[in-house]
Design a protein around this motif. Structure first.
Motif, PDB file in Angstrom:
ATOM      1  N   UNK A 303      11.743  -9.694  -7.853  1.00  0.00           N
ATOM      2  CA  UNK A 303      11.469  -8.649  -6.789  1.00  0.00           C
ATOM      3  C   UNK A 303       9.916  -8.394  -6.628  1.00  0.00           C
ATOM      4  N   UNK A 304       9.263  -8.301  -8.301  1.00  0.00           N
ATOM      5  CA  UNK A 304       7.741  -7.952  -8.161  1.00  0.00           C
ATOM      6  C   UNK A 304       7.103  -9.056  -7.599  1.00  0.00           C
ATOM      7  N   UNK A 305       7.351 -10.509  -7.736  1.00  0.00           N
ATOM      8  CA  UNK A 305       6.801 -11.367  -7.159  1.00  0.00           C
ATOM      9  C   UNK A 305       6.677 -11.334  -5.541  1.00  0.00           C
ATOM     10  N   UNK A 306       7.987 -10.768  -5.312  1.00  0.00           N
ATOM     11  CA  UNK A 306       8.036 -10.760  -3.598  1.00  0.00           C
ATOM     12  C   UNK A 306       7.401  -9.886  -2.932  1.00  0.00           C
ATOM     13  N   UNK A 307       7.233  -8.350  -3.958  1.00  0.00           N
ATOM     14  CA  UNK A 307       6.464  -7.490  -3.402  1.00  0.00           C
ATOM     15  C   UNK A 307       4.849  -7.692  -3.460  1.00  0.00           C
ATOM     16  N   UNK A 308       4.506  -8.487  -4.321  1.00  0.00           N
ATOM     17  CA  UNK A 308       3.101  -9.033  -4.189  1.00  0.00           C
ATOM     18  C   UNK A 308       2.686  -9.828  -3.060  1.00  0.00           C
ATOM     19  N   UNK A 309       3.867 -10.714  -2.779  1.00  0.00           N
ATOM     20  CA  UNK A 309       3.378 -11.667  -1.727  1.00  0.00           C
ATOM     21  C   UNK A 309       3.621 -11.119  -0.392  1.00  0.00           C
ATOM     22  N   UNK A 310       4.446 -10.155  -0.172  1.00  0.00           N
ATOM     23  CA  UNK A 310       4.547  -9.316   1.040  1.00  0.00           C
ATOM     24  C   UNK A 310       3.294  -8.306   0.922  1.00  0.00           C
ATOM     25  N   UNK A 311       2.720  -7.706  -0.002  1.00  0.00           N
ATOM     26  CA  UNK A 311       1.424  -6.996   0.110  1.00  0.00           C
ATOM     27  C   UNK A 311       0.387  -7.858   0.647  1.00  0.00           C
ATOM     28  N   UNK A 312       0.289  -9.177   0.453  1.00  0.00           N
ATOM     29  CA  UNK A 312      -0.678  -9.890   1.035  1.00  0.00           C
ATOM     30  C   UNK A 312      -0.470 -10.237   2.382  1.00  0.00           C
ATOM     31  N   UNK A 313       0.907 -10.494   2.758  1.00  0.00           N
ATOM     32  CA  UNK A 313       1.457 -10.731   3.946  1.00  0.00           C
ATOM     33  C   UNK A 313       0.878  -9.492   5.078  1.00  0.00           C
TER      34      UNK A 313
END
Length: 663
Positions: A303-313
């Motif tokens: 979930x942490x990686x997903x949040x980082x990815x969506x922060x960029x998106x």
């Protein structure tokens, strides 16, 4: 005619001789009442010779030496008119038997016997039944008195030592193995292919799970979670590295100010990725985690990686727009120039409108727009300056035009603000009149919503309390400033009423949910009480055929039901769960009890008696719960048997035994 003296003497001698012969027969001994046994082997019937007595005593001593169990053996002529079990029980009492004493009583003349005492903990009643039926009774029937006593001692010793192990020959094992291989071998390949296809589908479904949905992630298998965490960690790291390279190129072209939002998003994503790498390191170190801890860490990593990815998106569209802004910069600047011309033409009209409003409306009503025309003029001037800077930047060589982006965006923002300011002046008169006309109805609705909220206060919580406070404040402001500032008061009242309606809706939902929960709880409690009572009645009236499993389920159901009753007023949700659990456990208890009773009944003889029914009902106690009830021992001339009613006492008391009958 009187007999002669000689004849009378001869008759008297004959009678005396017959009496002597009868009295001298071994079977003619008198009845023997229960007495205290003087020794472990008592032979008042005189059926053992010296060697036989020694063999019996040796077997009795061996039993005691191996297991500290005392076997007493008594051979008598008869049981003095008593039932075998009664004679054995009275003799045991007279002899001061303890928990490790058992008695084999044999009435050789009556062809009866009894086995009395307390069954050792390590011996099942089915084992005792088999011992008496298969090894002791046949020897008693054949008059092998010593052999019967020795068989009793040896059988008890073997039962207390545990079941013997039997070695299966290698040849049968090999044959069975070969048959199993032939029978299963053809299925293995097909099963493996199906497992492979099924596993691929499971892994594909795991990859499709939303990585921010922690509940769905936690439901995945641990190995799938681990694989997913490694994949997303690599993908996120690659995305951040690529984004950093693109951002560096954009900063060189557009400058740090224009790219600042993207740099902030990248730094936030980097911090999240660093946290994910830290979790991965913790998972891979030498310190083991529990399965639950490992699952939680894997879910957190993903979930942490997903949040980082969506922060960029979230910045992708804006970033791409910035990169593409230069393509049509001249056209954008021309459109902005035309907008400035239109706004400049509107300024005199808006000034006249504002002056008229100042004459007609209270000052408080115009407070929100008093400075609008002046502020619009400032925005127009700023936009004009920005457009000029943008044209200058566009005229520079390629690679040096980045400043045009900031200039265009600044001009666009200024034009939009100026248009909004002038629109507010132009529509102010209409807005003020509409607010003044609509305010009474709005305030009435606000009062009604306050009354509604008061009735929902038990379900409202802090949100409803805050909304009611704001609504009361809006009513007070309307009473004080409604005439002088109808637009402002109207706006505040609308805001307060909107918040109050949301809070009322939430409280209403909670009230409805609470009512539904209470109805469900009432239904569940009724079902649980009925189910528990049904199971308890069934087990209670058939407890002689019910083993430990259904009793355990029933006890747990009763505990869950009690817990549900305790929580019903304070925590209905937990009470509902407890009632549902109680009903389910009681249903399982009933099903397993019914199966246990059917199994017990299947073991009974075809012709049953009232004693069998009494045993099933628990009125008479026998061995069916502690090793298997092998059927009534009574009913036949060779094996009449006996049962006894239950009485007060603990579980040890239930191991009191009284076997016996005719042989």
């Amino acid at each position: 005619m009187p007999q002669p003296p000689v004849h009378r003497l001869r008759s008297l001698l004959t009678v005396l001789g017959i009496l002597v012969i009868v009295l001298c027969l071994p079977g003619a001994a008198g009845a023997e009442d229960p007495v205290r046994l003087p020794d472990y082997v008592t032979d008042s019937a005189q059926v053992l010779d010296g060697g036989q007595r020694d063999r019996v005593r040796s077997a009795v001593d061996s039993l005691y030496g191996a297991h500290r169990e005392r076997l007493w053996v008594s051979f008598v002529h008869d049981f003095a008119g008593l039932e075998p079990a009664d004679w054995g029980a009275r003799t045991a009492t007279a002899s001061g038997f303890g928990p490790r004493d058992v008695l084999l009583s044999v009435a050789v003349g009556d062809h009866s016997y009894a086995f009395t005492g307390r069954l050792p903990q390590s011996v099942r009643e089915s084992e005792l039944d088999a011992l008496l039926r298969d090894r002791v009774e046949p020897r008693l029937r054949d008059g092998q008195w010593a052999e019967a006593a020795v068989a009793t001692a040896d059988g008890l010793s073997a039962a207390m030592a545990g079941p013997a192990t039997h070695r299966v020959g290698a040849a049968p094992v090999l044959i069975v193995a070969a048959v199993a291989v032939l029978g299963v071998g053809g299925v293995l390949l097909f099963a493996r292919r199906r497992r492979t296809a099924r596993e691929r589908a499971v892994r594909a479904a795991a990859r499709a799970v939303d990585p921010t949905d922690t509940t769905a992630l936690a439901a995945l298998r641990p190995d799938l979670l681990d694989d997913r965490s490694r994949e997303i960690l690599v993908d996120t790291d690659d995305a951040l590295r690529t984004s950093a390279e693109e951002l560096r190129l954009a900063a060189d072209e557009f400058g740090g100010t224009a790219t600042a939002p993207f740099a902030a998003a990248l730094e936030s994503a980097k911090r999240a990725l660093a946290q994910a790498f830290s979790i991965r390191q913790r998972l891979d170190d030498d310190i083991p985690e529990t399965p639950d801890q490992r699952r939680d860490l894997l879910v957190e990593l993903i979930s942490t990686c997903a949040r980082a990815d969506r922060e960029l998106d979230t910045k992708v569209t804006e970033f791409d727009a910035m990169r593409n802004l230069l393509i049509d910069a001249p056209g954008r600047l021309d459109a902005l120039t035309q907008s400035l011309v239109d706004l400049t033409a509107r300024l005199p009209v808006s000034e006249r409108t504002l002056a008229q409003l100042t004459r007609e409306q209270p000052a408080a009503a115009l407070a929100p727009i008093r400075d609008n025309v002046a502020m619009a003029r400032e925005r127009i001037d700023f936009a004009e300056t920005s457009i000029g800077a943008g044209r200058t930047a566009v005229a520079r060589p390629v690679g040096q035009q980045g400043a045009a982006v900031a200039a265009i965006r600044g001009a666009e923002s200024a034009v939009t603000a100026a248009r909004t300011l002038l629109d507010a002046v132009d529509t102010a008169a209409t807005d003020i009149e509409q607010a003044r006309a609509g305010l009474p109805a709005l305030l009435a609705e606000l009062r009604h919503d306050i009354d509604t909220a008061t009735g929902l206060s038990p379900h409202g919580g802090p949100d409803l309390t805050t909304a009611v406070t704001a609504a009361r404040a809006a009513l007070a402001a309307a009473a004080a400033d409604g005439a002088s500032n109808p637009l402002g008061v109207f706006h505040d009242a609308v805001t307060a009423d909107t918040a109050l309606e949301h809070a009322i809706a939430a409280a209403s939902d909670r009230k409805l949910a609470a009512e539904q929960l209470q109805r469900r709880l009432d239904q569940a409690m009724t079902a649980a009480v009925t189910q528990v009572r049904t199971a308890a009645d069934y087990i209670g009236t058939r407890r002689g055929g019910v083993d430990a499993t259904p009793r355990t389920r029933l006890a747990e159901a009763e505990r869950a039901l009690d817990r549900a009753r305790q929580l019903a007023s304070t925590d209905p949700a937990q009470a509902l769960a407890g009632a549902q659990q109680a009903a389910e456990l009681a249903a399982r208890a009933l099903r397993t009890a019914q199966a246990s009773v059917r199994e017990w009944q299947a073991r009974q003889p075809v012709s049953t008696s009232s004693q069998t029914g009494a045993v099933l009902g628990g009125i008479l106690i026998d061995s069916m719960l502690r090793g298997g009830f092998s059927g009534p021992r009574g009913g036949g001339p060779m094996n009449p048997g006996s049962w006894g009613p239950g009485s007060y006492g603990g579980s040890d008391g239930s191991r009191r035994i009284s076997r016996g009958g005719r042989f």
